[in-house]
Design an enzyme around this catalytic site. Structure first.
Site, PDB file in Angstrom:
ATOM      1  N   CYS A   1       7.499   2.563   6.774  1.00 25.37           N
ATOM      2  CA  CYS A   1       6.960   1.212   6.956  1.00 25.37           C
ATOM      3  C   CYS A   1       7.284   0.269   5.797  1.00 25.37           C
ATOM      4  O   CYS A   1       7.491  -0.922   6.008  1.00 25.37           O
ATOM      5  CB  CYS A   1       5.460   1.252   7.212  1.00 25.37           C
ATOM      6  SG  CYS A   1       4.486   2.102   5.970  1.00 25.37           S
TER       7      CYS A   1
ATOM      8  N   ASP B   1       3.647  -6.335  11.826  1.00 24.23           N
ATOM      9  CA  ASP B   1       3.337  -4.913  11.669  1.00 24.23           C
ATOM     10  C   ASP B   1       4.513  -4.037  12.099  1.00 24.23           C
ATOM     11  O   ASP B   1       4.946  -4.097  13.255  1.00 24.23           O
ATOM     12  CB  ASP B   1       2.112  -4.574  12.517  1.00 24.23           C
ATOM     13  CG  ASP B   1       1.562  -3.192  12.242  1.00 24.23           C
ATOM     14  OD1 ASP B   1       2.147  -2.476  11.396  1.00 24.23           O
ATOM     15  OD2 ASP B   1       0.550  -2.817  12.860  1.00 24.23           O
TER      16      ASP B   1
ATOM     17  N   HIS C   1       4.503  -0.826  12.439  1.00 25.01           N
ATOM     18  CA  HIS C   1       4.050   0.477  12.917  1.00 25.01           C
ATOM     19  C   HIS C   1       4.069   0.617  14.435  1.00 25.01           C
ATOM     20  O   HIS C   1       3.220   1.266  15.033  1.00 25.01           O
ATOM     21  CB  HIS C   1       2.633   0.755  12.398  1.00 25.01           C
ATOM     22  CG  HIS C   1       2.548   0.779  10.909  1.00 25.01           C
ATOM     23  ND1 HIS C   1       2.307  -0.358  10.165  1.00 25.01           N
ATOM     24  CD2 HIS C   1       2.705   1.793  10.034  1.00 25.01           C
ATOM     25  CE1 HIS C   1       2.301  -0.046   8.888  1.00 25.01           C
ATOM     26  NE2 HIS C   1       2.541   1.252   8.774  1.00 25.01           N
TER      27      HIS C   1
END
Length: 473
Positions: A172, A367, A369
């Site tokens: 990430c 994000d 993820h």
């Protein structure tokens, strides 16, 4: 914010935001090990557990043949039961209970929003202004969804000798950094006002930027090449990395690509400078943007052909121990008012994100993820589907809850742009009540003074601030 030039959006027409990617497979957040954290924090342990669990069920879709049918039946029963839990959302809810839930949408419709140097002024004092506010929020959403989103991918060629074909659970920070650099390339090529269009064929330069971040060794800024460039800083497939090491890895990659393309068009059209503290970051204290060093970086990048080039400034910081010291929150907010703002690498403790804006005490972020199938876009494919590189889902977290280990980015197009940045940064440091994020100096011996565009001799390395909770990078 008072004292900073505003790029204000005041349009009264609505712009439709691009459609979000249809892929919504979400996996647990990974753990990023910042220099101030213990390697086996509770967050990283839980994240490792979840990542391992998902990896097991991804790799072993079919049960191995057992000699005893009873054992085989119980094994399949257990696997099926766990898959139902995961598919039903129970694992996701447990994950959110441990690492924190995601807040979606705009927290309030009564406060202005700053998104990478652009201000969206919101006023809802009377019903007559409600329609104008709605239009402004639509424009904000279009701007947000035009930023390039880089997420976890699966199915790419194995990284080196690791045999890993996905970065789920550990990549990430790499993905967050790719988003920040992609934003710099968008600003450089199109300017800050660029917005994504759904009309095809798509712009050649836009497709070329996406190609740079493909997941193969053929793409200059792929996760494969970043890990190779950052080997000296601890980057490795399957391992977590912090913001400082990530910034240095980009510095190394850009330099190596420049050396490889002596007679070719350089894929990275700007210099990159990592701002560090005294003695190249080996001591505590606020990092120093040294004008002489920045100028030298531009000269080296252009191989002495010009005095100044476009440049990215990366400022890795550690602003506390377990959480950000509240003294730094106002100055962090103010950096998003800079026209040169590229946002922040950081986010939730143990899970890196790309923070792109603020509203009051909340931070908006992209994000990484979300797990998506690998997509390697050819730089000549103007009909390519780029939907997986954008999202109109607006997520936010309280600024006070972000990880204290982070990195701030800025893009300066030319010398005038850099001079404006220095002036704004020096003013921000002067108003920081002794807790500056970073300072500006003409050289390592002279301090830049924004009010007179002059400089003064430093009497001591650490005078002027108390080094409150600064950590070694």
């Amino acid at each position: 914010m008072k004292g900073f030039p505003e790029k204000v959006v005041t349009s009264n027409f609505c712009l439709k935001a691009p459609t979000e990617s249809s892929t919504t497979a979400v996996t647990p957040d990974c753990s990023e090990q910042s220099p101030s954290e213990r390697k086996l924090s509770r967050v990283s342990l839980w994240s490792s557990f979840f990542s391992s669990a998902f990896s097991v069920f991804e790799s072993h879709r079919e049960s191995s043949t057992c000699e005893k049918k009873g054992v085989h039946h119980r094994s399949n029963g257990w696997t099926s039961a766990v898959k139902k839990v995961v598919a039903g959302g129970s694992m996701r809810r447990l994950h959110e209970r441990v690492l924190g839930s995601t807040k979606i949408g705009i927290p309030t419709q009564t406060s202005d929003i700053w998104l990478l140097g652009t201000c969206y002024k919101i006023s809802a004092d009377c019903p007559a202004e409600a329609e104008a506010t709605s239009n402004i929020l639509a424009e904000f959403t279009h701007d947000f969804s035009s930023r390039i989103l880089v997420t976890y991918r699966k199915g790419f060629d194995a990284i080196g000798d690791s045999k890993l074909t996905s970065d789920v659970g550990w990549g990430c920070m790499v993905r967050s950094s790719q988003m920040l650099i992609a934003q710099a390339l968008l600003c450089h090529q199109f300017g800050r006002s660029w917005r994504r269009s759904s009309v095809k064929p798509q712009d050649q330069d836009y497709i070329t930027i996406l190609h740079l971040f493909g997941d193969s060794e053929a793409s200059p800024f792929s996760i494969h090449n970043l890990l190779l460039a950052g080997k000296a800083y601890g980057l490795a497939a399957g391992s977590w990395v912090g913001p400082y090491a990530m910034c240095r890895s980009w510095e190394t990659l850009v330099r190596s690509k420049r050396e490889e393309t002596v007679h070719e068009l350089h894929p990275f059209p700007m210099a990159l400078y990592v701002v560090s503290g005294d003695e190249n970051g080996e001591r505590g204290g606020a990092p120093v943007v040294c004008i002489e060093d920045v100028h030298r970086s531009c000269l080296e990048f252009s191989k002495g052909q010009v005095d100044w080039t476009p440049i990215i400034l990366l400022v890795p910081l550690v602003l506390g121990l377990d959480k950000v010291n509240p003294r730094y929150i106002p100055t962090l907010q103010a950096t998003f008012t800079f026209p040169q703002s590229l946002g922040i690498l950081g986010g939730k403790p143990g899970a890196s994100t790309y923070i792109v804006g603020v509203q009051d005490d909340n931070a908006f972020y992209l994000d990484p993820h979300e797990v998506q199938q690998v997509v390697n876009i050819s730089k000549d494919d103007l009909e390519a589907d780029s939907s997986s590189y954008h999202s109109n889902v607006i997520r936010h977290i309280p600024l006070e809850s972000i990880d204290p280990s982070l990195a701030i980015g800025f893009y300066c197009r030319d010398k005038d742009d850099f001079d404006e940045f220095c002036s704004l940064a020096s003013k921000l440091a002067e108003e920081s009540n002794g807790a500056p994020l970073f300072t500006v100096a003409v050289s390592h011996k002279k301090t830049f003074v924004s009010s007179s565009d002059a400089y003064q001799e430093e009497d001591g390395a650490d005078e002027g601030h108390d080094g409150d909770e600064w950590q070694l990078l």
